[in-house]
Design an enzyme around this catalytic site. Structure first.
Site, PDB file in Angstrom:
ATOM      1  N   HIS A   1       8.862   9.369 -13.303  1.00  0.00           N
ATOM      2  CA  HIS A   1       9.438  10.344 -14.236  1.00  0.00           C
ATOM      3  C   HIS A   1      10.102   9.617 -15.420  1.00  0.00           C
ATOM      4  CE1 HIS A   1       9.901  12.629 -10.289  1.00  0.00           C
ATOM      5  NE2 HIS A   1       9.232  13.508 -11.018  1.00  0.00           N
TER       6      HIS A   1
ATOM      7  N   LEU B   1      14.156  12.429  -9.146  1.00  0.00           N
ATOM      8  CA  LEU B   1      13.510  11.560 -10.135  1.00  0.00           C
ATOM      9  C   LEU B   1      13.330  10.133  -9.624  1.00  0.00           C
ATOM     10  CD1 LEU B   1      15.335  12.745 -13.389  1.00  0.00           C
ATOM     11  CD2 LEU B   1      13.223  13.613 -12.366  1.00  0.00           C
ATOM     12  N   HIS B   2      12.232   9.525 -10.075  1.00  0.00           N
ATOM     13  CA  HIS B   2      11.955   8.118  -9.759  1.00  0.00           C
ATOM     14  C   HIS B   2      11.417   7.468 -11.036  1.00  0.00           C
ATOM     15  CE1 HIS B   2       7.834   9.496  -9.706  1.00  0.00           C
ATOM     16  NE2 HIS B   2       8.127  10.377  -8.753  1.00  0.00           N
TER      17      HIS B   2
ATOM     18  N   GLN C   1      -3.669  18.309 -13.255  1.00  0.00           N
ATOM     19  CA  GLN C   1      -2.623  19.106 -13.897  1.00  0.00           C
ATOM     20  C   GLN C   1      -2.533  18.785 -15.388  1.00  0.00           C
ATOM     21  OE1 GLN C   1       1.427  19.599 -12.090  1.00  0.00           O
ATOM     22  NE2 GLN C   1       2.012  18.067 -13.585  1.00  0.00           N
TER      23      GLN C   1
ATOM     24  N   SER D   1       6.115   8.883  -6.018  1.00  0.00           N
ATOM     25  CA  SER D   1       6.133  10.343  -5.910  1.00  0.00           C
ATOM     26  C   SER D   1       7.420  10.764  -5.212  1.00  0.00           C
ATOM     27  CB  SER D   1       4.926  10.806  -5.084  1.00  0.00           C
ATOM     28  OG  SER D   1       5.119  12.137  -4.649  1.00  0.00           O
ATOM     29  N   SER D   2       7.950  11.913  -5.624  1.00  0.00           N
ATOM     30  CA  SER D   2       9.153  12.434  -4.954  1.00  0.00           C
ATOM     31  C   SER D   2       8.869  12.655  -3.481  1.00  0.00           C
ATOM     32  CB  SER D   2       9.595  13.745  -5.598  1.00  0.00           C
ATOM     33  OG  SER D   2       9.720  13.595  -6.986  1.00  0.00           O
ATOM     34  N   ARG D   3       7.619  12.974  -3.149  1.00  0.00           N
ATOM     35  CA  ARG D   3       7.274  13.273  -1.752  1.00  0.00           C
ATOM     36  C   ARG D   3       7.139  12.010  -0.896  1.00  0.00           C
ATOM     37  NH1 ARG D   3       4.145  17.928  -4.077  1.00  0.00           N
ATOM     38  NH2 ARG D   3       5.092  19.800  -3.183  1.00  0.00           N
TER      39      ARG D   3
ATOM     40  N   ASP E   1      -0.705  13.169 -11.851  1.00  0.00           N
ATOM     41  CA  ASP E   1      -1.233  14.517 -11.594  1.00  0.00           C
ATOM     42  C   ASP E   1      -2.309  14.789 -12.640  1.00  0.00           C
ATOM     43  OD1 ASP E   1       0.868  15.691  -9.519  1.00  0.00           O
ATOM     44  OD2 ASP E   1       1.940  14.516 -10.999  1.00  0.00           O
TER      45      ASP E   1
ATOM     46  N   GLY F   1       2.481  13.106 -16.452  1.00  0.00           N
ATOM     47  CA  GLY F   1       1.974  11.884 -15.835  1.00  0.00           C
ATOM     48  C   GLY F   1       0.510  11.992 -15.462  1.00  0.00           C
TER      49      GLY F   1
HETATM   50  P1  AMP Z   1       7.081  16.378 -10.664  1.00  0.00           P
HETATM   51  O1  AMP Z   1       8.572  16.272 -10.688  1.00  0.00           O
HETATM   52  O2  AMP Z   1       6.464  15.795  -9.438  1.00  0.00           O
HETATM   53  O3  AMP Z   1       6.584  17.757 -11.028  1.00  0.00           O
HETATM   54  O4  AMP Z   1       6.565  15.433 -11.838  1.00  0.00           O
HETATM   55  C1  AMP Z   1       7.016  15.609 -13.161  1.00  0.00           C
HETATM   56  C2  AMP Z   1       6.140  14.789 -14.075  1.00  0.00           C
HETATM   57  O5  AMP Z   1       6.243  13.418 -13.723  1.00  0.00           O
HETATM   58  C3  AMP Z   1       4.666  15.166 -13.978  1.00  0.00           C
HETATM   59  O6  AMP Z   1       4.107  15.183 -15.279  1.00  0.00           O
HETATM   60  C4  AMP Z   1       4.097  14.064 -13.135  1.00  0.00           C
HETATM   61  O7  AMP Z   1       2.725  13.806 -13.373  1.00  0.00           O
HETATM   62  C5  AMP Z   1       4.936  12.879 -13.586  1.00  0.00           C
HETATM   63  N1  AMP Z   1       4.919  11.832 -12.562  1.00  0.00           N
HETATM   64  C6  AMP Z   1       5.253  11.950 -11.257  1.00  0.00           C
HETATM   65  N2  AMP Z   1       5.050  10.787 -10.601  1.00  0.00           N
HETATM   66  C7  AMP Z   1       4.558   9.917 -11.524  1.00  0.00           C
HETATM   67  C8  AMP Z   1       4.131   8.552 -11.465  1.00  0.00           C
HETATM   68  N3  AMP Z   1       4.159   7.842 -10.342  1.00  0.00           N
HETATM   69  N4  AMP Z   1       3.687   7.974 -12.603  1.00  0.00           N
HETATM   70  C9  AMP Z   1       3.625   8.691 -13.766  1.00  0.00           C
HETATM   71  N5  AMP Z   1       4.024   9.974 -13.888  1.00  0.00           N
HETATM   72  C10 AMP Z   1       4.473  10.584 -12.785  1.00  0.00           C
END
Ligand code: AMP
Length: 289
Positions: A42, A38-39, A161, A193-195, A158, A155
């Site tokens: 999230h 998480l960042h 998505q 981003s986690s990546r 994405d 978010g």
């Molecule tokens: P993930 O863990 O990457 O699947 O992301 C989980 C949720 O967090 C998804 O709905 C993403 O779109 C959202 N999310 C990830 N990064 C961001 C960001 N920088 N700003 C806003 N939402 C985010």
């Protein structure tokens, strides 16, 4: 106190203790699905849910069905202890950490139920990741059916998505309100981003060019350029001297993701590219970031 739920049965027991329906008064449950690591992006979704609902449940599950065979499922970053420590002070009520077997009891076989939206799943990110949106719909629908939230938070990072999930919820008459939360960025504009943790120090510096490219396109549009090809080239010019390999940079209709020739303020700039070994995505509205 935040509680960790490790199985769907745990979630059902927890839900029945929450008394979300009390006579005429419905206490709402907000849900934030994540893959962990998480960042602040999230956490923004979580804060919105905690503010807008009586209870908030966050799931942490790295979903195998949205990764292709050569992608980073095995190496996807995991930091459960740290994630729990970040969520606890925000007022989250429960964190759901299922296993693969909990979510896919039929063992990911050909006998699993699949859900997807063919036309939307084959555009933009769906071209290089043909499995991706089917995997997302499969996991999100399963999670929705386990958690049964009133509100769910995704978010705009994405964006494709988010649109797909809104469409799935509408098409299948799911009684859930989907909320899109604006992109949270680093100080230099890179979308969190986690990546991003895969990036080397020099790649991390270069990566901010993506945001600069999107801003240049938006500024040119606001200054009167409405030709899509011209706008695309303005963005590509910003990226051309960087090692970022552009997968797509398109201005699209933000509902069906068709490329737009006649640009309107509702159009969205969508980007995907690869920097070293890391695939990065970003997007921006033309009238509002
Ligand atoms: P993930 O863990 O990457 O699947 O992301 C989980 C949720 O967090 C998804 O709905 C993403 O779109 C959202 N999310 C990830 N990064 C961001 C960001 N920088 N700003 C806003 N939402 C985010």
């Amino acid at each position: 106190m935040m509680i960790q739920l490790t199985s769907p049965l745990d979630v059902h027991r927890w839900l029945s203790d929450q008394e979300l329906n009390q006579g005429n008064c419905v206490h709402t449950l907000g849900f934030v699905p994540t893959m962990g690591a998480l960042h602040e992006g999230h956490l923004e979704l979580v804060k919105a849910s905690v503010t807008q609902n009586h209870r908030t449940l966050v799931s942490i599950f790295v979903n195998p069905t949205q990764f292709g065979p050569t992608e980073d499922f095995d190496t996807y970053p995991k930091s459960l202890e740290k994630d729990l420590a970040l969520l606890n002070p925000l007022g989250v009520d429960a964190v759901f950490t299922p296993t693969i077997n909990d979510i896919y009891p039929s063992h990911l076989s050909d006998y699993s139920t699949e859900v997807y939206i063919p036309a939307l799943s084959q555009k933009l990110c769906g071209i290089s990741r043909p499995h991706f949106f089917k995997g997302v719909c499969m996991v999100v629908l399963r999670l929705f059916n386990i958690v049964r939230p009133h509100h769910a938070y995704f978010g705009e990072k994405d964006f494709q998505q988010l649109s797909l999930i809104k469409k799935m919820v509408a098409d299948l008459f799911l009684p859930i309100t989907i909320h899109g939360i604006p992109i949270i960025r680093e100080a230099d504009g890179l979308a969190k981003s986690s990546r991003n943790q895969y990036l080397t120090a020099s790649e991390r510096t270069v990566a901010s060019a993506i945001y600069k490219g999107l801003c240049a396109m938006r500024e040119a549009y606001l200054a009167g350029t409405t030709d899509a090809i011209r706008l695309k080239h303005i963005g590509l010019d910003v990226l051309k001297d960087t090692p970022i390999a552009v997968e797509y940079l398109e201005i699209v209709n933000s509902t069906n993701f068709d490329r737009s020739d006649m640009i309107t303020p509702e159009n969205r700039i969508m980007f995907a590219g690869v920097l070293g070994k890391t695939r990065l995505i970003d997007n921006m509205g033309l009238s509002q970031p």
